[in-house]
Design a protein around this motif. Structure first.
Motif, PDB file in Angstrom:
ATOM      1  N   THR A 313      41.649  32.381  49.404  1.00  0.00           N
ATOM      2  CA  THR A 313      42.562  32.082  48.307  1.00  0.00           C
ATOM      3  C   THR A 313      43.693  31.190  48.792  1.00  0.00           C
ATOM      4  O   THR A 313      43.995  31.129  49.984  1.00  0.00           O
ATOM      5  CB  THR A 313      43.139  33.380  47.697  1.00  0.00           C
ATOM      6  OG1 THR A 313      43.875  33.079  46.517  1.00  0.00           O
ATOM      7  CG2 THR A 313      44.059  34.080  48.684  1.00  0.00           C
ATOM      8  N   GLU A 329      47.301  32.130  41.995  1.00  0.00           N
ATOM      9  CA  GLU A 329      46.283  32.055  43.028  1.00  0.00           C
ATOM     10  C   GLU A 329      45.062  31.289  42.550  1.00  0.00           C
ATOM     11  O   GLU A 329      44.662  31.403  41.377  1.00  0.00           O
ATOM     12  CB  GLU A 329      45.835  33.465  43.452  1.00  0.00           C
ATOM     13  CG  GLU A 329      46.947  34.335  44.016  1.00  0.00           C
ATOM     14  CD  GLU A 329      47.241  34.047  45.456  1.00  0.00           C
ATOM     15  OE1 GLU A 329      46.541  33.226  46.080  1.00  0.00           O
ATOM     16  OE2 GLU A 329      48.197  34.656  46.001  1.00  0.00           O
ATOM     17  N   LEU A 331      41.082  30.859  43.905  1.00  0.00           N
ATOM     18  CA  LEU A 331      40.056  31.242  44.858  1.00  0.00           C
ATOM     19  C   LEU A 331      39.093  30.086  45.086  1.00  0.00           C
ATOM     20  O   LEU A 331      38.784  29.323  44.156  1.00  0.00           O
ATOM     21  CB  LEU A 331      39.290  32.472  44.378  1.00  0.00           C
ATOM     22  CG  LEU A 331      39.825  33.836  44.856  1.00  0.00           C
ATOM     23  CD1 LEU A 331      41.217  34.088  44.316  1.00  0.00           C
ATOM     24  CD2 LEU A 331      38.883  34.965  44.465  1.00  0.00           C
ATOM     25  N   PHE A 352      47.003  37.628  44.668  1.00  0.00           N
ATOM     26  CA  PHE A 352      45.698  38.163  45.044  1.00  0.00           C
ATOM     27  C   PHE A 352      45.867  39.409  45.908  1.00  0.00           C
ATOM     28  O   PHE A 352      46.655  39.442  46.846  1.00  0.00           O
ATOM     29  CB  PHE A 352      44.912  37.113  45.819  1.00  0.00           C
ATOM     30  CG  PHE A 352      43.613  37.607  46.398  1.00  0.00           C
ATOM     31  CD1 PHE A 352      42.549  37.914  45.571  1.00  0.00           C
ATOM     32  CD2 PHE A 352      43.468  37.769  47.766  1.00  0.00           C
ATOM     33  CE1 PHE A 352      41.346  38.369  46.100  1.00  0.00           C
ATOM     34  CE2 PHE A 352      42.276  38.217  48.308  1.00  0.00           C
ATOM     35  CZ  PHE A 352      41.208  38.521  47.471  1.00  0.00           C
TER      36      PHE A 352
END
Length: 798
Positions: A313, A329, A331, A352
């Protein structure tokens, strides 16, 4: 002075045999059992120690200082109850880091020698043990220093061959100079940091290692990957790729090694570099807020249900939770052969937290936010990376009564974990504490992903208190259960989830039968502003309040911050739980005839935009007043003989209570912090710095209020306390202030001890100091009235 011992009734509670290590094998029919040693002696604590980059290292063994290990390893077969001892081991050996091979046919562990750690291996059938190489393992940074690669190979972290220990004369060539960066940041008051070029050279020497690939079938061992300071290593589920993290120079003098600059690399099976994933700078200048993170890639994670897919992330808010952004965040993932560009997947609106894998249409991702104490659990579809996750639970983590529990995972043969599901994969299995006003009742639930309905599969049933620990990997209808009662210590069972069939694993006797029948009651009460409180009241066997004279009382607590007053009063303990008497707790004083009010509620509430610390003093006073009033009403406490104490943040609380109330005959403050200007970048849940709210830091320093402390205060501190913020100087300066102000105080510094005390001599002496202090200062009513009058006069003059 010499070390002292408390009365034998108290001393007898110190060296109780601790529970052994129990490590289940992959097929769960076998358990490694090894005994834990009693407390070490002061002589053991005096072993060589170097303090570098936040670590305390034994320089003779290249291992963490003070790690002791286990002895008398043996193997128990659950189906027969048979115990067999390991064979061929040195007499009186101590061992660490037991683990099983993936197929469960081999056991590995480390022998502690004078020179360091030595890897050994053991065949499960014969239990014949043999060493794997020399005692040259490098475990200076902690963690397990070896790993099974399949069933017959190891990766072992060894010292650099031929490395020469640096000398001070070669590494001191001039003054120590540091330049500021010009960047805003916030670092806690870390201890044992690097101080000089010589420290840098020492850390490089002790922390650097070389990985070796060892083949058990041939005994052949070859270097694997590049040498360096290895901070992390993890293999892909198919075993073909490895993620490795190297700490790199230049090192920092401001933070511990886990915040040093590093490189994250992807390696193949032979240890060759496939690609560099990221280079990250030293973490010295994060924004001064909880939840602040670096802007570089972080939290690398192999997808457990895929042969070789890597996730991580990156922050979208510059790492600063104070920024108002729609997503915090992003990913990413990268798939073998890892030659392409990283692919974006989901965005998360909060920070996260965790990722749990299962299959292509099911993973669980958790994100959280400190300011609101909010945690969201989402279902995600990893094979449809752009599909938005679905919210399963949106929970305030202070609200224990409505906690849905946590998802359960089991381990695959690859040693990677996946979600445990039932009903053909449509039902998650969840475990929780089951907190409620009458006390917790742990549970196992099934959560149907289609209907979003919960089904209670099992629940702890009074008069027992039972906790599910884990499910068996190969037969997940079975789970390990810990069962206890108020008068029975925890023992362990294998229980079938559907049939209720049980197999008893242990039969531990009561550890201190002399206190088996002491009285316990969960006391609930209310403080002046309506916040509901509770505490655990322990009284000696046979004591009947109202029919007998009130007792001297030791009250013990640790403050907790909350954002919601209703949640601050939730009950978190059960009347059916076994009351384990740790010598570091206040409970040994039951044996001396004291009542103990343990873990009495000390919530510090700051609702909305209000910070809890703005009213810390007022709230600890209200909490204590309510608790004392309730104990006196019950006929338990003699108000002239009530003492208050705590460890660490509890010591900070204790000093405040003596400065701002007249409730107590005396106080006991162990390993505390008393001057908040010495922790200027935050403490506990305070994320504001001294320069933002200087008046708060000053007002919250008991040192500033030392002139108001009229009740006797005992200060105890470990001489080598390495905990952030609680330097021994905190207690030394507090004592000096009290001494020069003519107050009744005593300072006890325990040699070689850290934040928590370890040596038998230290613990016995600590108990002697506490008992002697309370026996000396059970003050008469006239003295207490005089102290109150003096305080009122002082307040009028101010």
């Amino acid at each position: 002075m010499n070390y002292q011992r408390p009365p034998e009734a108290i001393a007898d509670l110190v060296n109780l045999k601790p529970d052994p290590l129990m490590l289940f094998g992959p097929d769960r029919d076998y358990i490694i059992i090894a005994d834990r040693p009693m407390y070490p002696s002061v002589e053991e604590l005096k072993e060589p120690k170097v303090k570098l980059a936040g670590r305390q290292i034994n320089p003779d063994r290249f291992s963490p200082h003070g790690s002791r290990g286990f002895y008398h390893p043996r193997l128990r077969r659950i189906s027969t109850g048979e115990d067999r001892s390991f064979q061929g081991l040195p007499k009186g050996g101590m061992y660490r880091y037991f683990s099983w091979s993936p197929d469960g046919n081999r056991i590995a562990f480390c022998l502690v020698t004078e020179d360091g750690l030595q890897l050994w291996t053991c065949d499960r059938k014969s239990l014949h043990c043999q060493p794997v190489g020399e005692s040259d393992i490098n475990n200076s940074l902690g963690g397990v220093p070896y790993d099974f690669i399949g069933n017959e190979r190891f990766l072992i972290k060894r010292r650099i061959p031929g490395a020469k220990k640096p000398s001070m004369s070669e590494n001191v060539t001039g003054p120590i100079v540091q330049d500021s960066s010009g960047k805003e940041g916030s670092n806690r008051t870390y201890t044992n940091l690097l101080q000089s070029d010589y420290d840098v050279a020492l850390f490089r020497y002790y922390a650097s290692s070389q990985l070796y690939l060892h083949r058990l079938d041939t005994g052949h061992e070859t270097p694997w990957a590049e040498p360096g300071i290895i901070a992390g290593l993890g293999d892909s589920p198919n075993g073909k790729y490895f993620l490795i993290t190297y700490v790199v120079e230049p090192f920092s003098f401001n933070v511990p090694y886990d915040k040093f600059a590093d490189r994250v690399l992807l390696l193949d099976r032979e240890g060759s570099v496939i690609r560099e994933l990221t280079q990250r700078p030293v973490v010295e200048h994060l924004p001064p807020a909880f939840g602040a993170v670096i802007t570089q890639p972080r939290r690398f994670n192999w997808r457990s249900d895929h042969p070789a897919q890597l996730y991580w992330t990156e922050a979208l808010d510059g790492g600063d939770p104070r920024k108002n952004v729609p997503y915090r965040e992003q990913l990413y993932y990268l798939e073998s052969p890892f030659t392409g560009e990283p692919q974006k997947t989901i965005k998360l609106p909060m920070r996260f937290g965790a990722l749990r894998w299962c299959r292509g249409d099911l993973a669980i991702v958790v994100d959280w936010e400190w300011a609101t104490r909010r945690q969201v659990t989402r279902r995600w579809f990893p094979d449809a990376p752009q599909r938005q996750p679905e919210v399963l639970f949106d929970h305030n983590w202070e609200d224990n009564y409505n906690d849905p529990g946590s998802v359960v995972t089991v381990s695959l043969p690859s040693d990677h974990s996946v979600l445990l599901t039932r009903d053909g994969g449509d039902t998650l299995v969840m475990v929780g504490n089951g907190h409620r006003p009458e006390g917790p009742q742990p549970f196992i639930d099934g959560f149907n992903l289609t209907t979003r309905q919960k089904t209670r599969l099992w629940e702890s049933t009074p008069p027992y208190f039972e906790r599910p620990l884990f499910f068996l990997d190969e037969d997940p209808d079975y789970f390990l259960l810990a069962r206890e009662q108020a008068s029975e210590r925890p023992n362990f069972f294998l229980r079938h989830l559907l049939t209720g069939e049980e197999v008893r694993i242990t039969d531990f006797p009561h550890p201190y039968p002399q206190l088996r029948h002491t009285n316990y009651e969960l006391i609930t009460y209310e403080r002046a502003d309506g916040v509901q409180l509770s505490g655990e009241l322990h009284t000696p066997e046979g004591f009947e309040p109202g029919r007998e004279a009130p007792l001297p009382v030791l009250m013990w607590a640790y403050p907790q911050e909350y954002k919601d007053a209703d949640k601050a009063g939730q009950v978190l303990t059960s009347a059916h739980q076994f009351r384990r008497i740790s010598p570091l707790s206040p409970l040994p004083f039951l044996a001396a005839g004291y009542a103990v009010f343990d873990d009495f509620a000390m919530p510090i509430v700051g609702e909305g935009d209000e910070e809890p610390n703005e009213t810390f003093i007022e709230q600890v006073r209200m909490n204590a007043e309510a608790a004392v009033r309730r104990l006196v009403e019950l006929g338990v406490a003699d108000p002239r003989r009530i003492f208050v104490g705590g460890h660490s943040y509890g010591a900070f609380m204790t000093a405040h209570l003596l400065a701002h109330t007249d409730l107590f005959a005396g106080g006991i403050a162990r390993s505390g912090a008393f001057n908040r200007t010495l922790t200027p970048f935050g403490f506990q849940a305070e994320e504001r710095t001294f320069w933002q709210v200087p008046e708060t830091y000053v007002r919250l320093s008991p040192f500033v209020h030392a002139d108001k402390i009229d009740s006797p205060l005992l200060l105890i501190h470990g001489e080598e306390d390495s905990n952030s913020g609680t330097y021994p100087v905190q207690s030394k300066r507090m004592f000096t202030a009290l001494d020069n102000l003519g107050k009744n105080a005593r300072l006890c510094l325990l040699p070689y001890e850290d934040h928590g005390y370890a040596a038998e001599e230290s613990i016995l002496h600590m108990l002697w100091e506490m008992h002697r202090w309370m026996e000396m200062h059970q003050r008469p009513a006239a003295e207490k009235a005089a102290a109150t009058a003096r305080r009122e006069e002082a307040h009028r003059q101010r």
